[in-house]
Design an enzyme around this catalytic site. Structure first.
Site, PDB file in Angstrom:
ATOM      1  CG  ASP A 163      -1.691   1.381   1.322  1.00  0.00           C
ATOM      2  OD1 ASP A 163      -2.639   1.489   0.393  1.00  0.00           O
ATOM      3  OD2 ASP A 163      -1.679   2.113   2.034  1.00  0.00           O
TER       4      ASP A 163
ATOM      5  CG  MET B 243      -8.498   9.226   4.540  1.00  0.00           C
ATOM      6  SD  MET B 243      -9.947   9.309   3.596  1.00  0.00           S
ATOM      7  CE  MET B 243      -9.856  10.663   2.409  1.00  0.00           C
ATOM      8  NE  ARG B 244       0.271   5.878   2.316  1.00  0.00           N
ATOM      9  CZ  ARG B 244       0.209   5.006   3.599  1.00  0.00           C
ATOM     10  NH1 ARG B 244      -0.279   4.032   3.549  1.00  0.00           N
ATOM     11  NH2 ARG B 244       0.802   5.522   4.467  1.00  0.00           N
ATOM     12  CB  ALA B 245      -6.454   4.873  -2.190  1.00  0.00           C
TER      13      ALA B 245
ATOM     14  CB  VAL C 199      -1.699   7.797  -4.232  1.00  0.00           C
ATOM     15  CG1 VAL C 199      -1.148   7.281  -5.513  1.00  0.00           C
ATOM     16  CG2 VAL C 199      -0.872   7.674  -3.084  1.00  0.00           C
TER      17      VAL C 199
END
Length: 677
Positions: free
Chosen positions: A194, A275-277, A280
């Site tokens: 991830d 929330m990284r998706a 990015v």
């Protein structure tokens, strides 16, 4: 230095080329992970990337590649005068070997000056060298977890902090992290997967015309690399100019609330964690807009970004491959937006790089056409949660002894298993199974370094030097040190092992309920091996022979697939299974001498194939015992009338004996509670 293969000459890697370019336009995207089979030009295109990136300006003599325009560069060699000399150089491609130590990556105390001159000086590592460049890790899935974490943290924070061995240093470390891997050698952990911004799946082209073009270009390159590179000099130059223009534009790209809401809807629909998706995807969409010379993000940019940023982030089981349902993606994004305009005239024009950099690979008349990267479906759109195929036979009774009839039965959901370890203390690759002397763990002593690496033990170093001070002429002043005074800490942690499964697939195991229970236990042990970073192998025996179904590998996914296809039936050649296991372990001992094996024998203890089957099995077990191979016998015998043959076999093997229903950690806890009650 040999001529580098041109970036624009690589055929059939459209998604990979696009992902690499997006992350060089906006390094905040977080790097690229490339997954693919052998021989798909993964390393070739990564190494070619540096040649097409615009050169950078650095402060002359600075070991940390500081940007002269940075008002406060984070460099231990600073501060720099306002009129400091500058120089322009190409972007560096720094390769990180799989076997690198933490000192080599982070940097450490300069030992020679510390011992000879008494000065504390920091020796930069690979992260410092990679600043404002590309850090490339081939076979990143084989890199130790703590090093992967270290790299990804540095990539996310843009700096590296070193607090060790009397050194306290912080320096800038902004780089494009690129990792390549062959899934057959094992997967990255989900939490580490991830942390990569984008991921792509690459495979060899199936179109014969494309394969012909790949061979033709490679042979032309091998014949005359200089002439081949000159042929692609103009496309490479145009590609560099376009990347530079996109790097200047990306900071001005507008991300509207509507586009941001659409990104959130896409991420929510694919049930990604955290929330990284979203972050990015937004950054990649802005980079894609800049790449296409647009000042505002549109849905085509979101689609391209989501295809690269989300496949490895959807919720999935450990044995599931990353993938994305593109039909669902199109349904969420809709198609009511007009097609985006192409690059304006003058910015590459008809002769410049296309929207997909891979199209440049086929721009000449001899090259077959390629497909636009935004329309290429993901190589793996599977969303099934099945780990192994379901049962395919309704046959419930075992075949008669000597019968050649076979049946295939599936497994149920895996469970958490007990921890089975290799006795003693090893010194193999870092993992989470058996005790070992490793680079990480609790300090248990000190020793002289064999290769100059390790964490310095200052107390023991002083103690080693103290008795020699008078002989070295010291009367006053600082202590006199020599190289052989150096001591580094000895640490005890855990190692990964080789788990070789030797599975009885004979007729006595073929009853549906028994084989289902056996396969579930093995699948659960495979999941445990996956989590502990072990290598796994699979030997089966049935009828009159043993077979190495899966040579030792890091890919437990392949082992799970082979397990699902495993047939059962026929007689029980137990001796052959044991001898084949001994042969495999002997070969692996030569290949990887530091990795200690654990033989997991799954059987009911019967031996029925050939004359003297029982005695030959005892001799084979004794042969393994003499080699001091750690073994575990998983006893599959069931029913009211039990012969206890597996228990006797475990005694001959000097192995631990565990009934199949006690492989589960929950079953062990329940048994302990019953005894206490």
């Amino acid at each position: 230095m040999p001529q580098q293969y041109p970036f624009s000459a690589v055929v059939g890697s459209d998604d990979m080329a696009l992902a690499l370019i997006l992350t060089t336009i906006s390094p905040e995207v977080g790097g690229v992970l490339v997954r693919g089979e052998k021989g798909t030009a993964k390393s070739t295109i990564v190494r070619a990337l540096a040649a097409v990136l615009p050169p950078i300006e650095v402060v002359a003599g600075d070991r940390f590649s500081s940007d002269p325009r940075d008002p406060a560069p984070l460099s231990p060699d600073g501060p720099f005068d306002a009129d400091a000399t500058t120089e322009t150089r190409p972007v560096r491609l720094v390769e990180l070997p799989v076997g690198a130590t933490e000192d080599r990556v982070l940097g450490s105390l300069h030992l020679e000056r510390a011992l000879s001159e008494g000065r504390t000086e920091y020796e930069p590592g690979l992260l410092a060298r990679a600043h404002r460049g590309i850090l490339y890790v081939d076979e990143v899935n084989l890199l130790h977890d703590h090093l992967v974490d270290l790299l990804l943290d540095a990539a996310a924070m843009g700096r590296s902090t070193v607090e060790r061995d009397g050194v306290s240093v912080e320096h800038a470390a902004r780089f494009v992290l690129v990792g390549t891997m062959n899934p057959e050698e094992g997967e990255l952990r989900p939490q580490l997967l991830d942390r990569f911004g984008l991921t792509v799946e690459v495979a060899a082209p199936r179109d014969p015309a494309l394969r012909v073009e790949v061979v033709r270009r490679r042979m032309a390159y091998d014949t005359d690399a200089e002439a081949f590179a000159a042929e692609y000099a103009e496309p490479e130059k145009l590609l560099t100019e376009r990347i530079l223009a996109a790097q200047r534009l990306v900071g001005r790209v507008r991300l509207t609330d509507e586009a941001l809401l659409k990104i959130a809807e896409v991420c929510a629909a694919f049930e990604v964690d955290g929330m990284r998706a979203d972050i990015v995807t937004a950054r990649a969409a802005m980079a894609h807009a800049a790449w296409n010379d647009r000042s505002e993000v549109i849905r085509a940019d979101i689609r391209a970004a989501a295809r690269l940023a989300l496949p490895h982030r959807r919720r999935r089981n450990p044995f599931d491959a990353p993938g994305l349902d593109e039909d669902l993606l199109d349904q969420i994004l809709g198609d009511d937006e007009p097609e985006p305009p192409g690059p304006p005239e003058g910015d590459g024009g008809d002769d410049g790089p296309s929207d997909d950099p891979g199209e440049d690979a086929a721009s000449d008349e001899t090259a077959p056409p390629t497909t636009d990267s935004d329309d290429v479906p993901s190589p793996d759109d599977r969303t099934s949660d099945d780990v192994v195929p379901p049962a395919t036979s309704s046959y419930d009774a075992p075949p008669e002894q000597g019968s050649t009839q076979t049946t295939t039965v599936g497994a149920t959901d895996p469970y958490r298993t007990r921890l089975f370890t290799v006795r003693g203390t090893g010194n193999g690759a870092a993992g989470k199974r058996s005790r070992a002397i490793t680079e990480w763990g609790r300090r248990v002593g000190a020793h002289r370094p064999l290769d100059g690496s390790g964490s310095i033990d200052l107390t023991e170093t002083l103690r080693a030097a103290a008795p020699h001070q008078f002989a070295r002429g010291r009367r006053t002043g600082p202590m006199q040190f020599r190289g052989d005074d150096l001591r580094v800490a000895t640490r005890e942690g855990h190692e990964a092992n080789l788990i070789l499964f030797c599975v009885d697939a004979s007729g006595s195991m073929a009853a549906r309920k028994r084989m289902e229970q056996v396969k579930t236990a093995i699948l659960s042990l495979l999941l445990d091996a996956y989590q502990r970073r072990d290598k796994v192998g699979l030997v089966t025996f049935r009828t009159d022979r043993a077979e190495l179904v899966l040579p030792p590998t890091h890919s437990v996914e392949i082992a799970a697939a082979r397990l699902g296809e495993l047939p059962a039936g026929g007689r029980t050649p137990l001796a052959e299974g044991l001898l084949e296991s001994a042969r495999v372990l002997e070969v692996e001992r030569v290949r990887d001498p530091r990795r200690r094996p654990l033989l997991v024998l799954v059987t009911d203890g019967r031996a029925t194939s050939g004359p003297g089957a029982v005695e030959r099995s005892r001799l084979a077990a004794a042969h393994l015992a003499r080699r001091d191979i750690a073994s575990l016998v998983v006893d599959c015998e069931s029913g009211a009338m039990r012969l206890g043959l597996a228990t006797e076999l475990a005694r001959h093997l000097h192995a631990e004996h565990v009934p199949v229903h006690e492989v589960s950690a929950t079953a062990l806890t329940g048994a302990v509670h019953e005894r206490v009650a």
